[in-house]
Design an enzyme around this catalytic site. Structure first.
Site, PDB file in Angstrom:
ATOM      1  NE  ARG A  83     106.089  31.027 -16.817  1.00  0.00           N
ATOM      2  CZ  ARG A  83     105.152  30.117 -17.077  1.00  0.00           C
ATOM      3  NH1 ARG A  83     104.056  30.068 -16.353  1.00  0.00           N
ATOM      4  NH2 ARG A  83     105.303  29.253 -18.064  1.00  0.00           N
ATOM      5  CB  THR A 113      94.187  24.676 -14.964  1.00  0.00           C
ATOM      6  OG1 THR A 113      95.573  24.749 -14.633  1.00  0.00           O
ATOM      7  CG2 THR A 113      93.375  24.498 -13.698  1.00  0.00           C
ATOM      8  CD  GLN A 168     105.647  25.311 -18.773  1.00  0.00           C
ATOM      9  OE1 GLN A 168     105.505  26.019 -17.790  1.00  0.00           O
ATOM     10  NE2 GLN A 168     104.645  25.067 -19.620  1.00  0.00           N
TER      11      GLN A 168
END
Length: 763
Positions: A611, A34, A255
């Site tokens: 995660r 990001t 993913q």
């Protein structure tokens, strides 16, 4: 001016500063994608690209908002001029501008799912079709799937394969419904959610002047989470980037977990083919900033087994961290208790808070055991991506039947079930019953039980049938235990059949949830600690569990997070529990029909593992109730496939008592002793931590293969493993109840296996 370049690593800097031409950024988990996408857009603006000519597509409005905010901090308010948003929001904007070209006006309505289903119900009824066959969820799902594959009504009706599928599903008129649905939407000047993509493709296909306009307008096209794009999204972005060829995609094939929504992993795998291998710049973001070395390397060891993937190797400079705990529980209920206990201990030992923990599961139905266990020890939690188990509609529906069977004065339960499943008893009739009951000062049930004295006509017949049903349920209360009564009510009421007949993804989930409730009732009955086995006793226990002490929107964010793995994508937590790691549950039994399906399940497991930031715990149950029957479970193949030098079998332990939570916790050491930790470290030194992807091993077990007892396994013995093949035991290490064997396999190389769940045949 913000210096955004100096804080980047070399590959990140390379991606941000890339000029023109196709760019593929392969972003591993936790690699800062990001930030890279944000700074790349900022850099383009800083180097003279007009923000009006930048198109940035995301999958959530939240992601788009966060990116725009970050860009604005670098370049100022010019960031507000970027065409940025979700696929649907951006293309809705284009469609409003160009609506006239495809026969709409610019103020067209956008139907949500409820609007669409309501219209489909009307069409099914008008066509005289059986709504029990043409269930609205199934019809809606098929039409949505067709649109995402860019199959319009006429193409649908002319496609022999699709029509044959509909015929096999006993719904041969789906094509006619689809055509009429499209006509009605158009007449209403309305588009549904899928139409926003479908009609954008139609617009660009049929109006090359408009396509040319936007091709020249958007000098740079950027797509986040490219591995999650479907056929429709892929074609639109490819068309828009055709002139300038300045397309930047960011994604991670490892993913890609949304095939059930139409996502096509081939879009990212074939990107080089589409734009020419010699033209595409590839940048790999392989440094993980999120997780410990142990977690990263364990994740690499599992995803390396997928054949269909882009080459990359994720690494980290973070600390080694602790080994991954593996908890074996005797049952799913005990799994819930042990996970709650593990969270409590970790909080006390590490000065952590509830918000540092997440429990990830394959299906929403699994949440029950963990909700109950956390409630019993007063650990607050939140459900993300789904309702609390006992607040789900299908669960509340069946509970209402059970409540009304026990207590006919329960008016709220009555209102919920009187027309469920539909009996033709409308709100007007129900209101009339309330008026009669008030006038006669009786309960509604007293009116319903003798309905023919008060109401005549068709509704009276339906109400009388309902009353007879409830009376038959009452007769069972003193004769059967809670599970037998509840199972009968679920079937005889029609609730179970209605859910079973709905074959959509949502319908299957609801059916599984009801089965999980029945499993809970069976466990209640089988529990020797419960002296009373009646339905009334079970309902009392449930009411204690479902009466929350605090509101969900009370502003208290310190709660353990419970969610499916699909919902967890993009998130991170200090401590993660991956639960229910059993064959046929994870991987799901429905995902074992092909290598592609299995590889998607493995990618889902990879997402779950990555995660975790600091600590990862995995658990499985040896037994689990399935459709009311106790089922013996096998550990998931994913546990076997993960490099076992990173795993530690936790000792069996009991959940703490409530008293433990009411007094200060004494200082305690790690759950593993110093000796055990030194054993683990020495074992890790023996088994070189190779970061290279391990080759896939193909072995067909012998015809007489059957697991042997490993209680007396010793060095020098020959063994056979179902997946790794034949090998020789080099050493057996024992530490308390934890036993590991180092085995040199002929084809798979040296492996360290936990004997508590490794299946070996002694040759």
């Amino acid at each position: 001016m913000v210096d955004y370049i100096s804080g980047l690593n070399d590959p990140q800097r390379e991606a941000v500063m890339h000029g023109s031409g196709p760019l593929m950024i392969i972003a591993g988990a936790g690699s800062g994608k990001t930030r890279v996408l944000t700074y790349r857009i900022a850099h383009l603006i800083e180097t003279g690209v007009d923000p009006f000519r930048i198109l940035s597509l995301t999958f959530t409005n939240k992601a788009a908002g966060e990116m725009r905010s970050r860009i604005e901090k670098v370049v100022g308010t010019e960031a507000r001029n970027i065409w940025m948003g979700t696929f649907h929001s951006v293309f809705a904007k284009i469609l409003r501008i160009e609506a006239k070209a495809i026969g709409y006006t610019s103020n067209f309505s956008i139907y949500d799912t409820d609007d669409s289903k309501s219209l489909l119900r009307s069409i099914v009824k008008e066509m005289g079709l059986d709504d029990k066959v043409y269930r609205v969820n199934s019809v809606f799902s098929r039409i949505s799937g067709a649109k995402n594959r860019l199959i319009g009504p006429e193409d649908y009706l002319n496609n022999a394969v699709i029509l044959a599928d509909d015929e096999a599903a006993r719904m041969p008129h789906i094509g006619r419904i689809y055509k009429q649905y499209a006509v009605r939407c158009f007449a209403a000047n309305a588009m549904d959610f899928d139409d926003l993509l479908f009609n954008t493709n139609v617009l660009f296909r049929d109006h090359l002047d408009i396509l040319n306009k936007y091709q020249h307008k958007f000098q740079h096209v950027m797509v986040d989470e490219f591995q999650d794009t479907n056929v429709s999204q892929y074609l639109i972005t490819r068309k828009l980037a055709a002139v300038h060829q300045n397309i930047c995609i960011v994604g991670d094939d490892a993913q890609s977990i949304y095939a059930f929504r139409g996502a096509n992993i081939e879009n990212i795998l074939n990107f080089q083919r589409d734009y020419g291998k010699e033209n595409v710049k590839i940048v790999k973001l392989e440094q993980n900033y999120r997780s410990t070395k142990t977690i990263v390397q364990a994740a690499n060891s599992i995803i390396s087994r997928n054949k269909n993937q882009l080459e990359k190797h994720v690494f980290t400079d973070n600390e080694d961290g602790t080994l991954i705990d593996v908890i074996k529980a005797s049952s799913d209920n005990e799994e819930g208790r042990l996970v709650a206990s593990s969270i409590f201990e970790a909080k006390m030992n590490g000065s952590l808070v509830n918000n540092d923990f997440a429990i990830l599961y394959r299906t929403n139905a699994q949440s029950r055991a963990f909700e109950e266990a956390l409630r019993k020890v007063s650990i607050k939690y939140r459900i993300i991506g789904g309702l609390s188990f006992y607040q789900r509609k299908e669960i509340k529906d069946l509970i209402a039947y059970l409540r009304f069977t026990v207590n006919q004065q329960d008016e709220e339960a009555f209102k919920r079930i009187i027309n469920l499943p539909k009996r033709g008893i409308g709100d007007t009739t129900i209101a009339k019953l309330s008026v009669i009951a008030a006038e006669k000062q009786d309960s509604i049930w007293e009116i319903v039980a003798e309905i023919t004295k008060h109401v005549a006509g068709r509704s009276a017949i339906a109400i009388e049938a309902f009353a007879d049903l409830i009376k038959s349920f009452k007769l069972l209360l003193d004769q059967k235990d809670a599970f037998e009564v509840a199972s009968h009510i679920a079937k005889a009421s029609g609730l179970l059949k209605e859910l079973y007949d709905d074959k959509t993804v949502e319908g299957l989930a609801r059916y599984e949830n009801v089965q999980e409730l029945l499993n809970a009732i069976k466990e209640f009955v089988d529990n020797p600690d419960n002296e009373e086995k009646s339905l009334s006793a079970f309902l009392q226990s449930v009411s204690l569990l479902t009466t929350a002490d605090e509101k969900e929107d009370d502003g208290d964010n310190d709660k353990v997070t419970l969610m499916t793995i699909h919902a967890a994508k993009g998130l991170e937590f200090k401590n993660v529990h991956i639960v229910g790691l059993e064959e046929d549950l994870f991987p799901s039994q429905m995902m074992l029909e092909s290598r592609n399906d299995l590889e998607e399940e493995r990618r889902l497991f990879y997402v779950a593992v990555t995660r975790a930031e600091k600590r990862l715990t995995m658990s499985y149950a040896e037994t689990r109730y399935h459709y009311g029957r106790l089922k013996m479970c096998e550990p998931s193949r994913f546990l076997m496939e993960m490099d076992q030098q990173y795993l530690k079998m936790s000792k069996q332990r009991s959940a703490p008592s409530r008293m433990d939570f009411d007094r200060p916790e004494r200082d305690r050491s790690e759950s593993t002793s110093t000796g055990s930790m030194s054993f683990v470290r020495s074992l890790a030194q023996k088994t070189a931590r190779s970061q290279a992807p391990q080759p896939l091993v193909s072995h067909t077990p012998s015809a007489d293969f059957a697991p042997s007892s490993t209680a007396d396994l010793a060095a020098g013995q020959r063994v056979e493993h179902a997946k790794f093949g034949f090998g020789t035991v080099k050493a057996v290490d024992v530490n308390g109840t934890e036993r590991k064997a180092t085995i040199a396999f002929e084809k798979a190389g040296e492996k360290v296996l936990l004997l508590s769940f490794a299946k070996l045949r002694v040759v």
